[in-house]
Design a protein around this motif. Structure first.
Motif, PDB file in Angstrom:
ATOM      1  N   LEU A 269       0.854  -1.184   0.000  1.00 49.91           N
ATOM      2  CA  LEU A 269       0.000   0.000   0.000  1.00 49.91           C
ATOM      3  C   LEU A 269       0.893   1.238   0.000  1.00 49.91           C
ATOM      4  O   LEU A 269       1.916   1.271   0.675  1.00 49.91           O
ATOM      5  CB  LEU A 269      -0.884  -0.016   1.248  1.00 49.91           C
ATOM      6  CG  LEU A 269      -1.779   1.209   1.465  1.00 49.91           C
ATOM      7  CD1 LEU A 269      -2.847   1.294   0.391  1.00 49.91           C
ATOM      8  CD2 LEU A 269      -2.405   1.155   2.869  1.00 49.91           C
ATOM      9  N   ILE A 270       0.500   2.254  -0.764  1.00 51.82           N
ATOM     10  CA  ILE A 270       1.259   3.507  -0.813  1.00 51.82           C
ATOM     11  C   ILE A 270       0.357   4.634  -0.305  1.00 51.82           C
ATOM     12  O   ILE A 270      -0.733   4.866  -0.836  1.00 51.82           O
ATOM     13  CB  ILE A 270       1.739   3.813  -2.245  1.00 51.82           C
ATOM     14  CG1 ILE A 270       2.669   2.698  -2.752  1.00 51.82           C
ATOM     15  CG2 ILE A 270       2.458   5.165  -2.301  1.00 51.82           C
ATOM     16  CD1 ILE A 270       3.122   2.876  -4.177  1.00 51.82           C
ATOM     17  N   GLU A 271       0.816   5.319   0.742  1.00 49.29           N
ATOM     18  CA  GLU A 271       0.086   6.462   1.286  1.00 49.29           C
ATOM     19  C   GLU A 271       1.014   7.658   1.341  1.00 49.29           C
ATOM     20  O   GLU A 271       2.120   7.574   1.891  1.00 49.29           O
ATOM     21  CB  GLU A 271      -0.441   6.137   2.690  1.00 49.29           C
ATOM     22  CG  GLU A 271      -1.538   5.079   2.699  1.00 49.29           C
ATOM     23  CD  GLU A 271      -2.070   4.821   4.106  1.00 49.29           C
ATOM     24  OE1 GLU A 271      -1.395   5.221   5.077  1.00 49.29           O
ATOM     25  OE2 GLU A 271      -3.161   4.220   4.221  1.00 49.29           O
ATOM     26  N   ASP A 272       0.565   8.770   0.736  1.00 44.58           N
ATOM     27  CA  ASP A 272       1.371   9.985   0.666  1.00 44.58           C
ATOM     28  C   ASP A 272       2.751   9.697   0.093  1.00 44.58           C
ATOM     29  O   ASP A 272       3.770  10.237   0.544  1.00 44.58           O
ATOM     30  CB  ASP A 272       1.513  10.623   2.064  1.00 44.58           C
ATOM     31  CG  ASP A 272       0.168  11.016   2.650  1.00 44.58           C
ATOM     32  OD1 ASP A 272      -0.710  11.442   1.850  1.00 44.58           O
ATOM     33  OD2 ASP A 272      -0.007  10.886   3.873  1.00 44.58           O
ATOM     34  N   GLY A 273       2.788   8.802  -0.899  1.00 53.56           N
ATOM     35  CA  GLY A 273       4.052   8.486  -1.563  1.00 53.56           C
ATOM     36  C   GLY A 273       4.949   7.555  -0.784  1.00 53.56           C
ATOM     37  O   GLY A 273       6.055   7.261  -1.239  1.00 53.56           O
ATOM     38  N   PRO A 275       5.662   3.839   0.711  1.00 49.84           N
ATOM     39  CA  PRO A 275       5.250   2.429   0.704  1.00 49.84           C
ATOM     40  C   PRO A 275       5.057   1.928   2.122  1.00 49.84           C
ATOM     41  O   PRO A 275       5.853   2.226   3.022  1.00 49.84           O
ATOM     42  CB  PRO A 275       6.426   1.711   0.028  1.00 49.84           C
ATOM     43  CG  PRO A 275       7.215   2.776  -0.642  1.00 49.84           C
ATOM     44  CD  PRO A 275       7.013   4.019   0.143  1.00 49.84           C
ATOM     45  N   LYS A 276       3.997   1.163   2.339  1.00 48.98           N
ATOM     46  CA  LYS A 276       3.732   0.580   3.638  1.00 48.98           C
ATOM     47  C   LYS A 276       3.471  -0.909   3.475  1.00 48.98           C
ATOM     48  O   LYS A 276       2.316  -1.371   3.491  1.00 48.98           O
ATOM     49  CB  LYS A 276       2.536   1.273   4.292  1.00 48.98           C
ATOM     50  CG  LYS A 276       2.800   2.730   4.643  1.00 48.98           C
ATOM     51  CD  LYS A 276       1.660   3.341   5.416  1.00 48.98           C
ATOM     52  CE  LYS A 276       1.993   4.779   5.851  1.00 48.98           C
ATOM     53  NZ  LYS A 276       0.896   5.384   6.629  1.00 48.98           N
ATOM     54  N   PRO A 277       4.565  -1.675   3.283  1.00 53.68           N
ATOM     55  CA  PRO A 277       4.386  -3.117   3.108  1.00 53.68           C
ATOM     56  C   PRO A 277       3.917  -3.775   4.392  1.00 53.68           C
ATOM     57  O   PRO A 277       4.122  -3.256   5.493  1.00 53.68           O
ATOM     58  CB  PRO A 277       5.782  -3.589   2.720  1.00 53.68           C
ATOM     59  CG  PRO A 277       6.701  -2.582   3.313  1.00 53.68           C
ATOM     60  CD  PRO A 277       5.977  -1.273   3.257  1.00 53.68           C
ATOM     61  N   PRO A 302     -11.196   0.982  -4.034  1.00 52.55           N
ATOM     62  CA  PRO A 302     -11.086   2.182  -4.883  1.00 52.55           C
ATOM     63  C   PRO A 302     -10.521   3.363  -4.104  1.00 52.55           C
ATOM     64  O   PRO A 302     -10.852   3.574  -2.923  1.00 52.55           O
ATOM     65  CB  PRO A 302     -12.532   2.443  -5.315  1.00 52.55           C
ATOM     66  CG  PRO A 302     -13.208   1.112  -5.182  1.00 52.55           C
ATOM     67  CD  PRO A 302     -12.558   0.451  -4.004  1.00 52.55           C
ATOM     68  N   GLY A 303      -9.653   4.117  -4.764  1.00 52.38           N
ATOM     69  CA  GLY A 303      -9.069   5.305  -4.150  1.00 52.38           C
ATOM     70  C   GLY A 303      -7.751   5.042  -3.466  1.00 52.38           C
ATOM     71  O   GLY A 303      -7.020   5.990  -3.152  1.00 52.38           O
ATOM     72  N   GLN A 304      -7.439   3.779  -3.203  1.00 53.01           N
ATOM     73  CA  GLN A 304      -6.159   3.471  -2.577  1.00 53.01           C
ATOM     74  C   GLN A 304      -5.158   3.028  -3.643  1.00 53.01           C
ATOM     75  O   GLN A 304      -5.516   2.427  -4.661  1.00 53.01           O
ATOM     76  CB  GLN A 304      -6.326   2.365  -1.515  1.00 53.01           C
ATOM     77  CG  GLN A 304      -7.128   2.815  -0.300  1.00 53.01           C
ATOM     78  CD  GLN A 304      -7.129   1.789   0.804  1.00 53.01           C
ATOM     79  OE1 GLN A 304      -7.355   0.610   0.559  1.00 53.01           O
ATOM     80  NE2 GLN A 304      -6.880   2.228   2.036  1.00 53.01           N
ATOM     81  N   VAL A 308       3.974  -2.048  -6.898  1.00 53.66           N
ATOM     82  CA  VAL A 308       4.684  -3.313  -7.103  1.00 53.66           C
ATOM     83  C   VAL A 308       6.163  -3.046  -6.907  1.00 53.66           C
ATOM     84  O   VAL A 308       6.742  -2.149  -7.541  1.00 53.66           O
ATOM     85  CB  VAL A 308       4.418  -3.878  -8.515  1.00 53.66           C
ATOM     86  CG1 VAL A 308       5.254  -5.121  -8.758  1.00 53.66           C
ATOM     87  CG2 VAL A 308       2.927  -4.177  -8.689  1.00 53.66           C
ATOM     88  N   PHE A 309       6.787  -3.823  -6.050  1.00 48.41           N
ATOM     89  CA  PHE A 309       8.201  -3.625  -5.733  1.00 48.41           C
ATOM     90  C   PHE A 309       8.960  -4.910  -6.062  1.00 48.41           C
ATOM     91  O   PHE A 309       8.603  -5.994  -5.577  1.00 48.41           O
ATOM     92  CB  PHE A 309       8.373  -3.248  -4.259  1.00 48.41           C
ATOM     93  CG  PHE A 309       7.694  -1.947  -3.918  1.00 48.41           C
ATOM     94  CD1 PHE A 309       8.391  -0.750  -3.991  1.00 48.41           C
ATOM     95  CD2 PHE A 309       6.357  -1.915  -3.558  1.00 48.41           C
ATOM     96  CE1 PHE A 309       7.774   0.452  -3.693  1.00 48.41           C
ATOM     97  CE2 PHE A 309       5.723  -0.732  -3.262  1.00 48.41           C
ATOM     98  CZ  PHE A 309       6.433   0.466  -3.339  1.00 48.41           C
TER      99      PHE A 309
END
Length: 330
Positions: A269-273, A275-277, A302-304, A308-309
């Protein structure tokens, strides 16, 4: 080429083998050695050999493309005795004739096939033969290059299985009715097809593939991965295991396996640029598999944003303990 084909109408001319003299039958199947399976033999006989049969000439069935001449002695409003017309089209229920000179339908008159057969004669397609060309005979032979007589009346030449002399203006041999020697068309060779071996298996590997040796051979070690530098026509893969200048060794392609190299990837998940694996993210086998999972999550939430890393590189350090000499009392 056989004397008859399936569907032909034939007449019994020798009934010693069965049936009745004059029986008209339909060819149902072609057996071995000239034996013909027939439908319509008197007495229920199964068939006869082809030398006991003759082909029954079928009545002409007018069709689009046929050229015809008006047979009647009188002059009609649209047709002249001896003049050639063409069956140009059909509307499914009738046939329409075209005047060759005017290239127009003759009074837009619709004819039934039986009417045309009654009032017109079929004009056979003729050939004008030329010396030096090859032609196809009625029985399928290729003859030529033909030679034309000095008066231009006849042409002749042969093939490996026959010889044919015909009239140059018709291509027909000097016999009544159709004859195997008749020239029916100019011979056109089939386009050349490059020779190939349909049974040849495609190469298992190509230059540049990464392969793993399954056996030891010379300087090649089982389990070690090599890059394919060269393949020969026998399916053998050659290597230089010790580098340039080393011994050249080879293995058969059945002694190697392709190494499918994939790079692991995760989805985060990416929040505010940022990554939060997950604490223990799922390790996908490759980038495409991880991308498919990212698409699934994006549609589910939707919206989130999901990224891919790919594992581009990895490092690991070992703790090394150094032994130090220390004096002690003896």
């Amino acid at each position: 080429m056989g004397k008859f084909k399936i569907g032909d109408k034939v007449r019994v001319i020798d009934a010693d083998g069965g049936g009745k003299l004059g029986d008209v039958c339909t060819v149902m199947d072609l057996g071995d050695d000239g034996y013909i399976v027939l439908d319509g033999l008197t007495g229920g006989a199964y068939g006869l050999y082809d030398h006991r049969l003759e082909l029954v000439e079928q009545p002409w069935q007018p069709k689009v493309g046929d050229r015809v001449s008006w047979r009647e002695v009188f002059v009609s409003s649209f047709y002249t005795k001896g003049k050639v017309y063409e069956i140009r089209r059909s509307d499914g229920g009738g046939l329409f004739l075209t005047d060759d000179e005017r290239n127009a339908e003759t009074g837009n008159h619709q004819w039934g096939a039986s009417e045309i057969a009654t009032h017109f004669d079929l004009v056979p397609v003729t050939l004008t033969l030329e010396a030096g060309k090859f032609y196809k005979t009625r029985d399928g032979r290729k003859v030529g290059p033909v030679t034309v007589s000095s008066d231009g009346d006849t042409a002749w030449d042969g093939s490996d299985n026959g010889y044919a002399t015909v009239f140059t203006n018709t291509g027909r041999a000097n016999y009544e009715g159709d004859h195997p020697d008749d020239y029916v068309a100019e011979w056109i060779d089939e386009p050349a097809v490059a020779a190939s071996n349909d049974n040849a298996a495609p190469a298992k590997f190509k230059v540049g593939d990464r392969v793993r040796a399954l056996v030891n051979w010379g300087n090649i070690k089982a389990g070690k991965v090599y890059t394919v530098p060269y393949l020969d026509a026998d399916g053998e893969v050659w290597f230089t295991p010790n580098g340039a200048g080393g011994w050249n060794d080879y293995l058969s392609d059945c002694e190697l396996e392709l190494v499918v190299e994939t790079t692991p990837a995760i989805v985060a998940l990416i929040e505010d640029g940022q990554p939060k694996p997950a604490t223990r993210p799922k390790i996908h086998a490759d980038q495409s598999e991880a991308t498919a999972e990212a698409e699934r999550l994006a549609l589910a939430y939707p919206g989130q944003e999901f990224g891919v890393f790919v594992l581009a590189d990895s490092k690991i350090a070992d703790i090394v303990t150094t032994q130090t000499a220390v004096l002690r009392a003896a």
